[in-house]
Design a protein around this motif. Structure first.
Motif, PDB file in Angstrom:
ATOM      1  N   LYS A 108       0.832  -1.216   0.000  1.00  0.00           N
ATOM      2  CA  LYS A 108       0.000   0.000   0.000  1.00  0.00           C
ATOM      3  C   LYS A 108       0.861   1.258   0.000  1.00  0.00           C
ATOM      4  CE  LYS A 108      -2.261  -1.063   3.733  1.00  0.00           C
ATOM      5  NZ  LYS A 108      -1.735  -2.370   4.094  1.00  0.00           N
ATOM      6  N   SER A 109       1.882   1.301   0.852  1.00  0.00           N
ATOM      7  CA  SER A 109       2.721   2.498   0.936  1.00  0.00           C
ATOM      8  C   SER A 109       3.471   2.744  -0.363  1.00  0.00           C
ATOM      9  CB  SER A 109       3.714   2.384   2.098  1.00  0.00           C
ATOM     10  OG  SER A 109       3.024   2.372   3.320  1.00  0.00           O
ATOM     11  N   VAL A 146       5.184   6.920   3.584  1.00  0.00           N
ATOM     12  CA  VAL A 146       4.973   7.105   2.147  1.00  0.00           C
ATOM     13  C   VAL A 146       5.962   8.137   1.615  1.00  0.00           C
ATOM     14  CG1 VAL A 146       3.325   7.865   0.391  1.00  0.00           C
ATOM     15  CG2 VAL A 146       2.569   6.394   2.267  1.00  0.00           C
ATOM     16  N   PHE A 147       6.194   9.204   2.374  1.00  0.00           N
ATOM     17  CA  PHE A 147       7.121  10.243   1.958  1.00  0.00           C
ATOM     18  C   PHE A 147       8.535   9.693   1.756  1.00  0.00           C
ATOM     19  CE2 PHE A 147      10.257  13.506   3.004  1.00  0.00           C
ATOM     20  CZ  PHE A 147       9.931  14.495   2.098  1.00  0.00           C
ATOM     21  N   VAL A 148       9.007   8.899   2.690  1.00  0.00           N
ATOM     22  CA  VAL A 148      10.358   8.316   2.592  1.00  0.00           C
ATOM     23  C   VAL A 148      10.454   7.417   1.368  1.00  0.00           C
ATOM     24  CG1 VAL A 148      11.974   6.723   3.705  1.00  0.00           C
ATOM     25  CG2 VAL A 148      10.922   8.556   5.031  1.00  0.00           C
ATOM     26  N   ALA A 149       9.425   6.595   1.134  1.00  0.00           N
ATOM     27  CA  ALA A 149       9.432   5.732  -0.052  1.00  0.00           C
ATOM     28  C   ALA A 149       9.465   6.581  -1.322  1.00  0.00           C
ATOM     29  CB  ALA A 149       8.214   4.813  -0.041  1.00  0.00           C
ATOM     30  N   GLY A 166      -4.432  16.262  -4.168  1.00  0.00           N
ATOM     31  CA  GLY A 166      -4.392  14.832  -3.897  1.00  0.00           C
ATOM     32  C   GLY A 166      -3.981  14.580  -2.464  1.00  0.00           C
ATOM     33  N   ILE A 167      -4.714  13.683  -1.799  1.00  0.00           N
ATOM     34  CA  ILE A 167      -4.385  13.311  -0.419  1.00  0.00           C
ATOM     35  C   ILE A 167      -4.364  11.799  -0.336  1.00  0.00           C
ATOM     36  CG2 ILE A 167      -5.080  13.391   1.996  1.00  0.00           C
ATOM     37  CD1 ILE A 167      -6.637  15.962   1.336  1.00  0.00           C
ATOM     38  N   LEU A 168      -3.285  11.274   0.191  1.00  0.00           N
ATOM     39  CA  LEU A 168      -3.163   9.838   0.425  1.00  0.00           C
ATOM     40  C   LEU A 168      -3.136   9.668   1.928  1.00  0.00           C
ATOM     41  CD1 LEU A 168      -0.736  10.388  -2.157  1.00  0.00           C
ATOM     42  CD2 LEU A 168      -2.105   8.336  -2.497  1.00  0.00           C
ATOM     43  N   PHE A 169      -4.182   9.063   2.470  1.00  0.00           N
ATOM     44  CA  PHE A 169      -4.370   9.010   3.912  1.00  0.00           C
ATOM     45  C   PHE A 169      -4.413   7.581   4.382  1.00  0.00           C
ATOM     46  CE2 PHE A 169      -7.068   8.943   7.694  1.00  0.00           C
ATOM     47  CZ  PHE A 169      -6.452   9.888   8.466  1.00  0.00           C
TER      48      PHE A 169
END
Length: 161
Positions: free
Chosen positions: A70-71, A105-108, A158-161
């Motif tokens: 998912k991430s 998610v940011f690090v990936a 866009g928002i990924l929550f």
């Protein structure tokens, strides 16, 4: 940006699989090949449009067990929205209950950028504020806590929550 909105779903899949690599686990360094369920979600979300060419779906709830990518998928979608969706001044966010979780998610995404020369030369990564800027469109991607004080005023594309 995909010239034909109906093909936008395929454009996101192609971006993920041609430009991005896995950054964790036993597939780290390998091309980011989406699983069939991931392809279907992406194609449906981005490729289903109304008569005016606007995306039909503005929200999606994707419930998948842990350790199923998912991430990584969210990182790929965030990068597509930032670099290729064609929106000037796009604001893309990954959010979670706390900033540490949002940073997964940011690090990936940052690792994917660093491993793709085309993205690396266009992005400005500021780890200290958890932000990636794409100056060509005056857009950025940022990790935030969902409960951040003063969260009013965001103009998210866009928002990924």
């Amino acid at each position: 940006m995909a010239s034909d909105k109906k093909n936008a779903g395929s454009a996101v899949v192609q971006f993920c699989e041609r430009a991005l690599v896995h950054v964790q686990g036993d597939r780290a360094g390998q091309a980011f090949t989406l699983e069939p369920w991931q392809r279907r979600i992406v194609r449906d979300l981005f490729g289903t449009v109304d008569a005016d060419g606007r995306r039909r779906y503005r929200e999606a709830l994707i419930a998948v067990p842990r350790k199923n990518g998912k991430s990584t998928l969210c990182a790929g979608i965030a990068l597509y929205l930032l670099f290729l969706d064609g929106e000037q001044g796009a604001e893309v966010y990954s959010a979670a209950g706390d900033r540490d979780l949002a940073c997964l998610v940011f690090v990936a995404a940052c690792d994917m950028i660093r491993r793709c020369p085309m993205l690396a030369e266009r992005a400005t990564i500021r780890k200290s504020v958890k932000r990636v800027a794409f100056d060509e469109t005056h857009s950025y991607y940022r990790a935030i806590a969902a409960d951040v004080g003063g969260s009013h005023g965001y103009n998210a594309s866009g928002i990924l929550f």
